[in-house]
Design an enzyme around this catalytic site. Structure first.
Site, PDB file in Angstrom:
ATOM      1  CB  SER A 254      -9.827 -24.217 -16.508  1.00 42.08           C
ATOM      2  OG  SER A 254      -9.478 -25.136 -16.506  1.00 42.08           O
ATOM      3  CE  LYS A 255     -11.240 -22.106  -9.788  1.00 39.75           C
ATOM      4  NZ  LYS A 255     -12.826 -22.446  -9.307  1.00 39.75           N
TER       5      LYS A 255
END
Ligand code: GLU
Length: 487
Positions: A254-255
């Site tokens: 994820s980010k």
């Protein structure tokens, strides 16, 4: 082996992620390796979230990575159109076929009714499949409901006692799914838009797709798709589901683990060669120690047998290392050309460049590229070559300029530099030595203060090359300025 026809089928609903790019690459490599066809199909049936802008980003990113497609949007081909919203008649036709075979039926339940039904089923502790309320409506029932103004969706009738479906996956082996809890599912919504599972089956069949290579998250959809293939009397393609991509902490990428969109890497100045190399290693390996692979090399070596079942780990340090490698090893003209937009953005350059300026820029890039992780780092390394003045802020550099021999050394060097016909790196080497001789010093006593005066630092690339890049006037001016400040 049947002719290889593979497809990449992105939904243009947002940024183009690393995972999507990896699926595209694996499909492309598989097609190229086996002399097959690579199709680009746009799955834009989520009308609210899909956009042309997102589609264009995907196309641009694929082109940037060097992944061309043989059939698909923009290039066309015999199985078009290649955007699902332009293929609605086709889905309608096959939905009708399923209706007439009684493998599908019209469902008049409204959203609200379905939601209430789900709640009731959940309250009873049952799994939340469709209850089958519209399964056995008579033509009269249908007419009555339609008279109420209801527009039907079309639902697939999951065969009774379906039991287990086995997906024979080229990466994961045989995976069994218990299908007893698959409820009848919608294939065509009341507005005529197909659902993912239906559209993908119709398209993969109509486009004669031989191998479906996609992310593991679609594995649970595969049994539904197999049911549809069976009902339509079509042969299933071969499936290969590629593992999830995890962050270094083993949670889903994820980010938090770094940028997830390809575009962000492009903007930071990652090279497509590094990105392709990195993406290939997210789940595939050649088997040996080698980690550097060009697209050509990958095309020669790629195979699904060497795609791993275990999750791939996204390692930004590795991408950085690969990018540094390609920045250092690629032809200097190529890196220079790629650098220009970054230097423009940082305010250092205005294009077009004269041929002389371009040659000069090549020297600068050749000198600094070993310090770069990505091209966006250039701005932190090139100021001394573009700016008129240099500020000596580093403590050690300031100190180096206070040595007693510095005035004599700088005066001699400035004079020699201005007198020399052309300040090449070779010439600079000689002049540094000669100035040292005049001032009665050598080695570090020459290089450290001169470097401090010219660059503001006591470390950096080859001093003679820096001098050649700066040119006579700037070298002399910086030496004089350092002396002025010292006095
Ligand atoms: N449109 C799907 C996605 O973007 C692709 C599914 C498939 O490859 O079957 O995830």
């Amino acid at each position: 082996m049947q002719p290889v026809r593979v497809r990449f089928a992105p939904s243009p609903t947002g940024p183009f992620h690393i995972g999507g790019a990896r699926s595209a690459l694996f499909n492309w490599l598989f097609a190229r390796r086996y002399g097959g066809v690579f199709i680009l199909r746009i799955e834009d049936t989520d009308l609210e979230r899909s956009s042309r802008e997102s589609e264009e980003n995907i196309l641009a990113a694929l082109r940037w990575l060097g992944l061309d497609w043989d059939e698909g949007v923009e290039v066309g081909g015999p199985n078009g159109p290649y955007r699902q919203t332009e293929r609605l008649e086709l889905y309608q036709r096959y939905a009708e076929q399923l209706l007439s075979q009684k493998d599908a039926y019209r469902c008049y339940c409204t959203e609200e009714e379905l939601a209430a039904e789900r709640e009731a089923l959940l309250a009873e502790g049952a799994l939340s499949g469709y209850s089958g309320r519209c399964r056995n409506l008579s033509p009269e029932d249908c007419a009555r409901l339609e008279a109420e103004g209801r527009k039907p969706a079309i639902r697939f009738r999951v065969p009774d006692n379906q039991g287990t479906i086995v997906v024979r996956d080229l990466v994961r082996g045989e995976v069994s799914f218990d299908c007893s809890d698959i409820g009848d599912f919608i294939i065509l919504k009341s507005d005529g838009i197909p659902t993912y599972n239906f559209a993908v089956v119709v398209d993969d069949h109509c486009m004669s797709v031989s191998h479906v290579i996609r992310a593991e998250e679609h594995l649970p959809n595969t049994p539904r798709q197999i049911l549809l293939y069976n009902a339509l009397g079509w042969e299933t393609p071969q499936f290969a589901h590629v593992s999830l991509i995890l962050g270094k902490d083993r949670s889903k990428m994820s980010k938090r683990h770094g940028a997830t969109a390809i575009e962000q890497y492009q903007e930071k100045g990652y090279l497509p060669e590094a990105m392709v190399n990195f993406l290939a290693l997210l789940g595939w390996s050649a088997g040996g120690e080698e980690e550097i692979f060009s697209l050509e090399e990958l095309t020669r070596q790629f195979s699904l047998e060497r795609v791993s079942k275990s999750p791939a780990v996204f390692d930004l340090d590795k991408l950085n290392w690969l990018n540094g490698h390609y920045i250092r090893q690629s032809p200097i003209e190529y890196i220079t050309d790629l650098s220009i937009p970054f230097l423009e953005k940082a305010g250092y350059l205005k294009t077009p460049l004269t041929p002389e300026r371009y040659e000069w820029l090549k020297e600068v890039i050749a000198l600094v590229r070993k310090y770069l992780v990505c091209l966006d780092d250039l701005k932190d390394h090139v100021g001394i070559y573009f700016n008129e003045e240099v500020e000596v802020l580093e403590e050690e550099a300031r100190e180096a300029l206070t040595a007693p021999h510095v005035p004599a050394l700088f005066e001699a060097l400035a004079r020699l530099v201005l007198d020399c016909p052309a300040l090449s790196a070779e010439a600079a080497k000689g002049l540094l030595k000669a100035a040292g001789k005049e001032a009665g010093v050598k080695g570090k006593q020459i290089f450290i203060p001169v470097r401090a005066a010219l660059t503001g630092s006591i470390e950096g690339p080859d001093l003679d090359r820096i001098m050649a890049i700066l040119g006579k006037e700037r070298v002399a001016r910086r030496l004089a300025a350092a002396l002025d400040r010292g006095l």
